[in-house]
Design a protein around this motif. Structure first.
Motif, PDB file in Angstrom:
ATOM      1  N   ALA A 132      13.173   2.475   3.400  1.00 40.63           N
ATOM      2  CA  ALA A 132      12.931   3.092   2.988  1.00 40.63           C
ATOM      3  C   ALA A 132      12.294   3.403   4.752  1.00 40.63           C
ATOM      4  O   ALA A 132      11.574   3.338   5.274  1.00 40.63           O
ATOM      5  CB  ALA A 132      12.186   3.451   2.145  1.00 40.63           C
ATOM      6  N   ASP A 133      11.780   5.379   4.889  1.00 37.08           N
ATOM      7  CA  ASP A 133      11.556   5.943   5.542  1.00 37.08           C
ATOM      8  C   ASP A 133      10.429   5.203   5.104  1.00 37.08           C
ATOM      9  O   ASP A 133       9.301   6.015   6.818  1.00 37.08           O
ATOM     10  CB  ASP A 133      12.162   7.214   5.701  1.00 37.08           C
ATOM     11  N   ASN A 134       9.263   5.191   3.999  1.00 37.90           N
ATOM     12  CA  ASN A 134       7.899   5.080   4.649  1.00 37.90           C
ATOM     13  C   ASN A 134       8.053   3.414   4.125  1.00 37.90           C
ATOM     14  O   ASN A 134       6.848   2.838   4.629  1.00 37.90           O
ATOM     15  CB  ASN A 134       7.669   4.482   3.201  1.00 37.90           C
ATOM     16  N   ALA A 135       8.869   2.141   5.179  1.00 42.46           N
ATOM     17  CA  ALA A 135       8.580   1.000   4.811  1.00 42.46           C
ATOM     18  C   ALA A 135       7.604   0.707   6.237  1.00 42.46           C
ATOM     19  O   ALA A 135       8.352   1.224   7.792  1.00 42.46           O
ATOM     20  CB  ALA A 135       9.868   0.563   5.037  1.00 42.46           C
ATOM     21  N   ILE A 136       6.732   0.040   6.388  1.00 44.19           N
ATOM     22  CA  ILE A 136       6.253  -0.359   7.687  1.00 44.19           C
ATOM     23  C   ILE A 136       6.314  -2.388   7.938  1.00 44.19           C
ATOM     24  O   ILE A 136       6.476  -2.677   6.727  1.00 44.19           O
ATOM     25  CB  ILE A 136       4.586  -0.582   7.446  1.00 44.19           C
ATOM     26  N   PHE A 137       6.540  -2.692   8.686  1.00 35.30           N
ATOM     27  CA  PHE A 137       7.017  -3.944   9.431  1.00 35.30           C
ATOM     28  C   PHE A 137       5.854  -4.892   9.837  1.00 35.30           C
ATOM     29  O   PHE A 137       5.749  -4.368  10.828  1.00 35.30           O
ATOM     30  CB  PHE A 137       8.403  -4.037   9.493  1.00 35.30           C
ATOM     31  N   GLY A 138       5.651  -5.716   9.968  1.00 33.23           N
ATOM     32  CA  GLY A 138       4.683  -6.775  10.820  1.00 33.23           C
ATOM     33  C   GLY A 138       5.122  -8.066  10.590  1.00 33.23           C
ATOM     34  O   GLY A 138       4.751  -8.503   9.289  1.00 33.23           O
ATOM     35  N   GLN A 139       4.250  -8.578  11.810  1.00 33.11           N
ATOM     36  CA  GLN A 139       4.135 -10.082  11.198  1.00 33.11           C
ATOM     37  C   GLN A 139       2.297  -9.857  11.540  1.00 33.11           C
ATOM     38  O   GLN A 139       1.082  -9.432  11.663  1.00 33.11           O
ATOM     39  CB  GLN A 139       4.313 -11.192  11.400  1.00 33.11           C
ATOM     40  N   THR A 140       1.667 -10.307  10.455  1.00 34.13           N
ATOM     41  CA  THR A 140       0.297 -10.674  10.566  1.00 34.13           C
ATOM     42  C   THR A 140      -0.799 -12.204  10.840  1.00 34.13           C
ATOM     43  O   THR A 140      -2.094 -12.408  11.000  1.00 34.13           O
ATOM     44  CB  THR A 140      -0.414 -10.508   9.365  1.00 34.13           C
ATOM     45  N   GLY A 141       0.080 -13.524  10.977  1.00 35.52           N
ATOM     46  CA  GLY A 141      -0.264 -14.867  10.518  1.00 35.52           C
ATOM     47  C   GLY A 141      -1.126 -14.427  11.972  1.00 35.52           C
ATOM     48  O   GLY A 141      -2.540 -15.314  11.624  1.00 35.52           O
ATOM     49  N   PRO A 142      -1.499 -14.825  12.915  1.00 41.63           N
ATOM     50  CA  PRO A 142      -2.201 -15.581  14.186  1.00 41.63           C
ATOM     51  C   PRO A 142      -3.319 -14.408  13.959  1.00 41.63           C
ATOM     52  O   PRO A 142      -4.512 -14.823  14.137  1.00 41.63           O
ATOM     53  CB  PRO A 142      -1.676 -14.359  15.373  1.00 41.63           C
ATOM     54  N   LYS A 143      -3.522 -13.271  13.046  1.00 40.56           N
ATOM     55  CA  LYS A 143      -5.065 -12.660  12.543  1.00 40.56           C
ATOM     56  C   LYS A 143      -5.238 -12.983  11.255  1.00 40.56           C
ATOM     57  O   LYS A 143      -6.469 -13.447  11.217  1.00 40.56           O
ATOM     58  CB  LYS A 143      -4.679 -10.564  12.079  1.00 40.56           C
ATOM     59  N   VAL A 144      -4.828 -13.575  10.284  1.00 38.01           N
ATOM     60  CA  VAL A 144      -5.286 -14.093   9.269  1.00 38.01           C
ATOM     61  C   VAL A 144      -5.432 -15.570   9.260  1.00 38.01           C
ATOM     62  O   VAL A 144      -5.247 -16.238   8.169  1.00 38.01           O
ATOM     63  CB  VAL A 144      -4.164 -13.984   7.773  1.00 38.01           C
ATOM     64  N   GLY A 145      -4.443 -16.232  10.183  1.00 38.61           N
ATOM     65  CA  GLY A 145      -4.944 -17.843   9.672  1.00 38.61           C
ATOM     66  C   GLY A 145      -3.597 -18.360   9.526  1.00 38.61           C
ATOM     67  O   GLY A 145      -3.635 -19.685   8.672  1.00 38.61           O
ATOM     68  N   SER A 146      -2.393 -18.014   9.655  1.00 39.96           N
ATOM     69  CA  SER A 146      -1.473 -18.580   9.683  1.00 39.96           C
ATOM     70  C   SER A 146      -0.498 -18.551  10.657  1.00 39.96           C
ATOM     71  O   SER A 146       0.155 -17.703  11.686  1.00 39.96           O
ATOM     72  CB  SER A 146      -0.593 -17.765   8.061  1.00 39.96           C
ATOM     73  N   PHE A 147       1.237 -18.488  10.828  1.00 41.97           N
ATOM     74  CA  PHE A 147       2.130 -18.610  11.259  1.00 41.97           C
ATOM     75  C   PHE A 147       3.776 -18.937  10.860  1.00 41.97           C
ATOM     76  O   PHE A 147       3.324 -20.049   9.510  1.00 41.97           O
ATOM     77  CB  PHE A 147       2.080 -18.556  12.457  1.00 41.97           C
TER      78      PHE A 147
END
Ligand code: 2NE
Length: 270
Positions: A132-147
């Motif tokens: 949908a046009d409101n979708a947002i994608f991304g990774q956060t691992g290196p911010k929250v301590g994961s990968f």
């Protein structure tokens, strides 16, 4: 589409209609984050969809308009993984990723809202993604301590290119649906109120096609990326088709009838 609730779960919904199974992560209060129990249910649901011969396409989605999935539930992250009610730390989402890859039916991610962390890896391992046009994608691992250094890194790089994949993981930025489309991370962007209609349209187009051609193509795409496990899937299809031939049946029958097999009538094609 009139979806029928076909199985009962706690954290997810499982519905079927017209050759499709729709699997919905149903934890909108945490943006559809998954805990070990959620993943166990997802694995069970995907196995059910795989085994149901009337299902040709699986749709994976999240409840509500706010999120597809926000990844692992950080509230239950313990010493060695995500800890369920059984007290066992797990990263069973990796098993789920492999199952989504290996189920011999196309899986379409239907994404509205946040598609973040392990949630983005889930959409990545699906065959197709409609957003949908409101979708947002991304990774956060290196911010929250994961990968996720498996499909999360390798398949992402194959999908959007090495430079872009490294940017996504190293900087942990967020990308709009249009940006995701431009980088080849997803297949289409549609207005939010048309998301399911469009996804179902794609599913039905696939359902009109030869199921065997589709399943072998899926295995072929996996073989290119998934090493020996991918080749195993492709070869498994060859074995399946071979079992259906008179030639293979002669081998089995000869064994059961305690005689020498006679393969002389089967041609050695060029
Ligand atoms: C998803 C996002 C960007 C949404 O932001 P917003 O502002 O729309 O909502 P909010 O207020 O942040 O979230 C609503 C509620 O959901 C919870 C929040 O804590 C909040 O709860 P309350 O304060 O109302 O009690 N929530 C959201 N995501 C959650 C999560 N993943 N676990 C537990 N609770 C969650 C924003 O919420 C966000 O950034 N979420 C975290 C995204 C994230 O970092 N996910 C984990 C990545 S690591 C991973 O998934 C992974 C991996 O890297 C490797 C293997 C397996 C998994």
């Amino acid at each position: 589409v009139e979806w029928k609730r076909s199985r009962d779960y706690r954290d997810i919904l499982y519905e079927t209609a017209e050759g499709m199974a729709k699997i919905t992560i149903n934890r909108p209060e945490v943006r559809n984050a998954f805990r070990p129990e959620t993943v166990m249910e997802l694995i069970d649901a995907f196995q059910a969809a795989r085994d149901d011969a009337s299902v040709g396409v699986v749709i994976l989605t999240g409840a509500g308009k706010e999120a597809f999935c926000s990844g692992g539930d950080q509230r239950v992250r313990g010493e060695g993984g995500y800890v369920g009610a059984d007290g066992i730390p797990r990263l069973n989402v990796l098993e789920l990723q492999r199952l989504i890859r290996s189920i011999p039916k196309p899986v379409i991610a239907m994404v509205a809202g946040w598609c973040i962390g392990g949630g983005n890896v889930l959409q990545l391992v699906c065959d197709l993604t409609i957003a949908a046009d409101n979708a947002i994608f991304g990774q956060t691992g290196p911010k929250v301590g994961s990968f996720d250094g498996g499909y999360g890194a390798g398949l992402l790089a194959r999908t959007v290119g090495q430079k872009k994949a490294r940017e996504i993981w190293y900087l942990c930025r967020r990308y709009t649906a249009r940006e995701a489309l431009a980088m080849g991370l997803i297949n289409a962007v549609v207005p939010l109120d048309q998301l399911e209609e469009e996804t179902v349209r794609w599913a039905k187009e696939i359902l009109e096609k030869s199921p065997t051609a589709i399943r072998v193509l899926k295995a072929a795409f996996n073989a290119e990326t998934d090493g020996l496990a991918g080749i195993q899937e492709l070869a498994g299809n060859a074995t399946l088709l071979y079992y259906l031939t008179e030639e293979a049946k002669e081998g089995r029958n000869a064994f059961l009838e305690k005689r020498k097999p006679d393969f002389s009538r089967f041609p050695r094609l060029p």
